[in-house]
Structure formats: C-alpha cells, structure tokens
Scaffold this motif. Structure first.
Motif, PDB file in Angstrom:
ATOM      1  N   PRO A 225       0.842  -1.194   0.000  1.00 40.29           N
ATOM      2  CA  PRO A 225       0.000   0.000   0.000  1.00 40.29           C
ATOM      3  C   PRO A 225       0.883   1.251   0.000  1.00 40.29           C
ATOM      4  CG  PRO A 225      -0.697  -1.537   1.706  1.00 40.29           C
ATOM      5  CD  PRO A 225       0.597  -2.058   1.143  1.00 40.29           C
ATOM      6  N   ARG A 226       0.362   2.325  -0.509  1.00 44.08           N
ATOM      7  CA  ARG A 226       1.128   3.559  -0.698  1.00 44.08           C
ATOM      8  C   ARG A 226       1.810   4.044   0.579  1.00 44.08           C
ATOM      9  NH1 ARG A 226      -1.601   7.981  -4.070  1.00 44.08           N
ATOM     10  NH2 ARG A 226      -0.829   6.553  -5.628  1.00 44.08           N
ATOM     11  N   ASP A 227       1.123   4.029   1.715  1.00 46.32           N
ATOM     12  CA  ASP A 227       1.721   4.554   2.951  1.00 46.32           C
ATOM     13  C   ASP A 227       2.878   3.677   3.440  1.00 46.32           C
ATOM     14  OD1 ASP A 227      -0.067   2.524   3.608  1.00 46.32           O
ATOM     15  OD2 ASP A 227      -0.942   3.573   5.304  1.00 46.32           O
ATOM     16  N   VAL A 228       2.755   2.362   3.285  1.00 48.33           N
ATOM     17  CA  VAL A 228       3.835   1.449   3.662  1.00 48.33           C
ATOM     18  C   VAL A 228       5.008   1.630   2.696  1.00 48.33           C
ATOM     19  CG1 VAL A 228       4.511  -0.981   3.860  1.00 48.33           C
ATOM     20  CG2 VAL A 228       2.272  -0.234   4.715  1.00 48.33           C
ATOM     21  N   LEU A 229       4.706   1.693   1.418  1.00 44.64           N
ATOM     22  CA  LEU A 229       5.734   1.876   0.399  1.00 44.64           C
ATOM     23  C   LEU A 229       6.525   3.163   0.636  1.00 44.64           C
ATOM     24  CD1 LEU A 229       7.034   1.025  -2.262  1.00 44.64           C
ATOM     25  CD2 LEU A 229       5.187   2.226  -3.451  1.00 44.64           C
ATOM     26  N   LYS A 230       5.832   4.225   0.965  1.00 50.35           N
ATOM     27  CA  LYS A 230       6.503   5.511   1.216  1.00 50.35           C
ATOM     28  C   LYS A 230       7.509   5.374   2.363  1.00 50.35           C
ATOM     29  CE  LYS A 230       5.619  10.292   2.409  1.00 50.35           C
ATOM     30  NZ  LYS A 230       4.654  11.265   2.881  1.00 50.35           N
ATOM     31  N   LYS A 231       7.116   4.718   3.432  1.00 51.22           N
ATOM     32  CA  LYS A 231       8.009   4.566   4.591  1.00 51.22           C
ATOM     33  C   LYS A 231       9.173   3.631   4.276  1.00 51.22           C
ATOM     34  CE  LYS A 231       7.162   6.442   7.871  1.00 51.22           C
ATOM     35  NZ  LYS A 231       7.509   7.774   8.371  1.00 51.22           N
ATOM     36  N   LEU A 232       8.919   2.539   3.574  1.00 54.04           N
ATOM     37  CA  LEU A 232      10.005   1.629   3.205  1.00 54.04           C
ATOM     38  C   LEU A 232      11.020   2.323   2.293  1.00 54.04           C
ATOM     39  CD1 LEU A 232       8.107  -1.738   2.630  1.00 54.04           C
ATOM     40  CD2 LEU A 232       9.621  -1.148   4.535  1.00 54.04           C
ATOM     41  N   LYS A 233      10.532   3.112   1.346  1.00 51.57           N
ATOM     42  CA  LYS A 233      11.448   3.843   0.465  1.00 51.57           C
ATOM     43  C   LYS A 233      12.249   4.888   1.234  1.00 51.57           C
ATOM     44  CE  LYS A 233       9.372   3.156  -4.038  1.00 51.57           C
ATOM     45  NZ  LYS A 233       8.816   3.805  -5.234  1.00 51.57           N
ATOM     46  N   GLU A 234      11.625   5.509   2.220  1.00 50.44           N
ATOM     47  CA  GLU A 234      12.326   6.479   3.065  1.00 50.44           C
ATOM     48  C   GLU A 234      13.456   5.791   3.848  1.00 50.44           C
ATOM     49  OE1 GLU A 234      11.182   9.568   6.681  1.00 50.44           O
ATOM     50  OE2 GLU A 234       9.584   8.640   5.515  1.00 50.44           O
ATOM     51  N   ILE A 235      13.160   4.623   4.402  1.00 49.65           N
ATOM     52  CA  ILE A 235      14.176   3.872   5.151  1.00 49.65           C
ATOM     53  C   ILE A 235      15.287   3.414   4.210  1.00 49.65           C
ATOM     54  CG2 ILE A 235      14.607   1.777   6.483  1.00 49.65           C
ATOM     55  CD1 ILE A 235      11.659   2.107   7.515  1.00 49.65           C
ATOM     56  N   ARG A 236      14.920   2.925   3.036  1.00 55.13           N
ATOM     57  CA  ARG A 236      15.908   2.491   2.042  1.00 55.13           C
ATOM     58  C   ARG A 236      16.850   3.641   1.704  1.00 55.13           C
ATOM     59  NH1 ARG A 236      16.600   2.634  -3.535  1.00 55.13           N
ATOM     60  NH2 ARG A 236      17.691   0.803  -4.362  1.00 55.13           N
ATOM     61  N   LYS A 237      16.293   4.807   1.483  1.00 48.67           N
ATOM     62  CA  LYS A 237      17.096   5.989   1.150  1.00 48.67           C
ATOM     63  C   LYS A 237      18.085   6.309   2.277  1.00 48.67           C
ATOM     64  CE  LYS A 237      16.646  10.856  -0.018  1.00 48.67           C
ATOM     65  NZ  LYS A 237      15.731  11.988  -0.165  1.00 48.67           N
ATOM     66  N   ILE A 238      17.637   6.190   3.508  1.00 45.53           N
ATOM     67  CA  ILE A 238      18.511   6.461   4.655  1.00 45.53           C
ATOM     68  C   ILE A 238      19.638   5.430   4.726  1.00 45.53           C
ATOM     69  CG2 ILE A 238      18.615   6.493   7.182  1.00 45.53           C
ATOM     70  CD1 ILE A 238      15.768   7.747   7.089  1.00 45.53           C
TER      71      ILE A 238
ATOM     72  N   LYS B 122       2.750  -0.551  10.771  1.00 43.05           N
ATOM     73  CA  LYS B 122       4.148  -0.383  11.161  1.00 43.05           C
ATOM     74  C   LYS B 122       5.059  -1.077  10.151  1.00 43.05           C
ATOM     75  CE  LYS B 122       3.068  -0.002  16.057  1.00 43.05           C
ATOM     76  NZ  LYS B 122       2.590   1.328  15.874  1.00 43.05           N
ATOM     77  N   VAL B 123       6.288  -0.576  10.095  1.00 42.06           N
ATOM     78  CA  VAL B 123       7.340  -1.214   9.311  1.00 42.06           C
ATOM     79  C   VAL B 123       8.484  -1.517  10.260  1.00 42.06           C
ATOM     80  CG1 VAL B 123       6.713  -0.135   7.120  1.00 42.06           C
ATOM     81  CG2 VAL B 123       8.345   1.001   8.641  1.00 42.06           C
ATOM     82  N   ALA B 124       9.438  -2.331   9.799  1.00 40.91           N
ATOM     83  CA  ALA B 124      10.536  -2.715  10.686  1.00 40.91           C
ATOM     84  C   ALA B 124      11.856  -2.758   9.941  1.00 40.91           C
ATOM     85  CB  ALA B 124      10.248  -4.068  11.321  1.00 40.91           C
ATOM     86  N   LEU B 125      12.903  -2.493  10.695  1.00 34.46           N
ATOM     87  CA  LEU B 125      14.269  -2.777  10.284  1.00 34.46           C
ATOM     88  C   LEU B 125      14.667  -4.008  11.074  1.00 34.46           C
ATOM     89  CD1 LEU B 125      14.212   0.640  10.525  1.00 34.46           C
ATOM     90  CD2 LEU B 125      16.454   0.211   9.572  1.00 34.46           C
ATOM     91  N   PHE B 126      15.012  -5.078  10.365  1.00 31.22           N
ATOM     92  CA  PHE B 126      15.357  -6.338  11.015  1.00 31.22           C
ATOM     93  C   PHE B 126      16.871  -6.524  10.988  1.00 31.22           C
ATOM     94  CE2 PHE B 126      11.082  -6.947   9.355  1.00 31.22           C
ATOM     95  CZ  PHE B 126      10.424  -7.472  10.461  1.00 31.22           C
ATOM     96  N   PHE B 127      17.394  -7.037  12.103  1.00 31.61           N
ATOM     97  CA  PHE B 127      18.825  -7.257  12.263  1.00 31.61           C
ATOM     98  C   PHE B 127      19.053  -8.713  12.643  1.00 31.61           C
ATOM     99  CE2 PHE B 127      17.651  -2.952  13.287  1.00 31.61           C
ATOM    100  CZ  PHE B 127      18.499  -2.224  12.482  1.00 31.61           C
ATOM    101  N   HIS B 128      20.253  -9.199  12.401  1.00 30.36           N
ATOM    102  CA  HIS B 128      20.587 -10.586  12.744  1.00 30.36           C
ATOM    103  C   HIS B 128      20.407 -10.754  14.254  1.00 30.36           C
ATOM    104  CE1 HIS B 128      22.657 -14.340  13.215  1.00 30.36           C
ATOM    105  NE2 HIS B 128      22.820 -14.437  11.903  1.00 30.36           N
ATOM    106  N   CYS B 129      19.579 -11.694  14.663  1.00 34.46           N
ATOM    107  CA  CYS B 129      19.213 -11.850  16.072  1.00 34.46           C
ATOM    108  C   CYS B 129      20.345 -12.384  16.939  1.00 34.46           C
ATOM    109  CB  CYS B 129      17.978 -12.734  16.212  1.00 34.46           C
ATOM    110  SG  CYS B 129      18.222 -14.428  15.653  1.00 34.46           S
ATOM    111  N   GLN B 130      21.403 -12.899  16.337  1.00 31.50           N
ATOM    112  CA  GLN B 130      22.514 -13.405  17.138  1.00 31.50           C
ATOM    113  C   GLN B 130      23.632 -12.377  17.316  1.00 31.50           C
ATOM    114  OE1 GLN B 130      23.408 -17.105  15.157  1.00 31.50           O
ATOM    115  NE2 GLN B 130      21.887 -18.189  16.364  1.00 31.50           N
ATOM    116  N   THR B 131      23.387 -11.168  16.862  1.00 30.54           N
ATOM    117  CA  THR B 131      24.319 -10.078  17.134  1.00 30.54           C
ATOM    118  C   THR B 131      23.858  -9.352  18.387  1.00 30.54           C
ATOM    119  OG1 THR B 131      23.087  -8.404  15.886  1.00 30.54           O
ATOM    120  CG2 THR B 131      24.706  -9.727  14.651  1.00 30.54           C
TER     121      THR B 131
END
Length: 136
Positions: A12-25, A72-81
């Motif tokens: 959806p547009r609102d999720v896509l906007k946030k994911l693209k913002e995070i990608r850009k960062i 909500k959106v998430a940034l996922f990291f390796h759980c063993q770090t």
C-alpha cells in the motif's frame, strides 16, 4: 547498487513511502562511510536486504512491513548479534523494538531519523566494532 525490481510495488502507498524512506537512509548512511563500501541489495526471507558483501564490514539489514501490525514497518537485524541490545542501551526511550531482532516504526508521521541513522551505521559497521561491545 541495483534495486530489487518490482518488490516495492506490492505494498500500500503509505507502507511503500516509509520503506522507500528507510531504504534511502540506509543508502545515504553507507555512502557517507568509507569503511562500509557499496551495498548489495538482495531478497532474503522475501524481504529487501542490504549487505556489505564487498567490505564485509557489517551485519545485514532487512526492511519490511511489520507483520504483527499493518500500520508499522521494521528494520530487522541478525538476532545473534548484539545490535538491538546496543540500540536499546543508546535509544531505549526513543525507539520501539521487537525482541533482539527489530526496530519497529509507525508508517504515519515522522520517526527519529538521527537515531535510525546511527543504528544503521552501527549495523553496517558491526564486524568492525563488535569487539567494543564484549561487555554487554
């Protein structure tokens, strides 16, 4: 770096906007740090994933909608770090987390960009700095 074709178009547009913002960062943080080098963007577990394949400087970062809450959106990291543990110590009051694996962000409004940039930088340099965090 090449973009994953059509992956982002399925949201959806609102999720896509946030994911693209995070990608850009993520791309911005990587481009400003000579230790990180170019990123590789691939799909892992069906999610856009950013890797430091050339320099091996860091741990992967995945981004996606947060399945438990569609707003909500998430940034996922390796759980063993120790990454999320480090993030909690530094920014526990300013960020929301899911266990030892993710930072959770609302799709509406703004989010703490400076804190997110610092977390991304730590993740993309994790292999270079992880020994500094042996005591946590």
């Amino acid at each position: 770096m090449k973009k994953i074709p059509n992956f982002y178009d399925d949201y959806p547009r609102d999720v896509l906007k946030k994911l693209k913002e995070i990608r850009k960062i993520i791309l911005e943080v990587a481009s400003k740090d000579k230790h990180i080098g170019p990123l590789e963007e691939v799909l892992r577990w069906g999610q856009p994933t950013f890797l430091t394949s050339e320099t091996k400087s860091g741990s992967m970062i995945r981004i996606d909608r947060y399945k438990r809450q569609n707003d909500k959106v998430a940034l996922f990291f390796h759980c063993q770090t120790k990454l999320v543990k480090i993030f909690r110590l530094k920014f526990g009051n300013n960020l929301n987390f899911d266990g030892n694996r993710a930072i959770i962000l609302d799709i509406k409004g703004t989010f703490p960009v400076q804190e997110i940039k610092e977390c991304i930088g730590l993740a993309l340099r994790y292999n270079l700095i992880k020994d500094d965090f042996d005591d946590i």
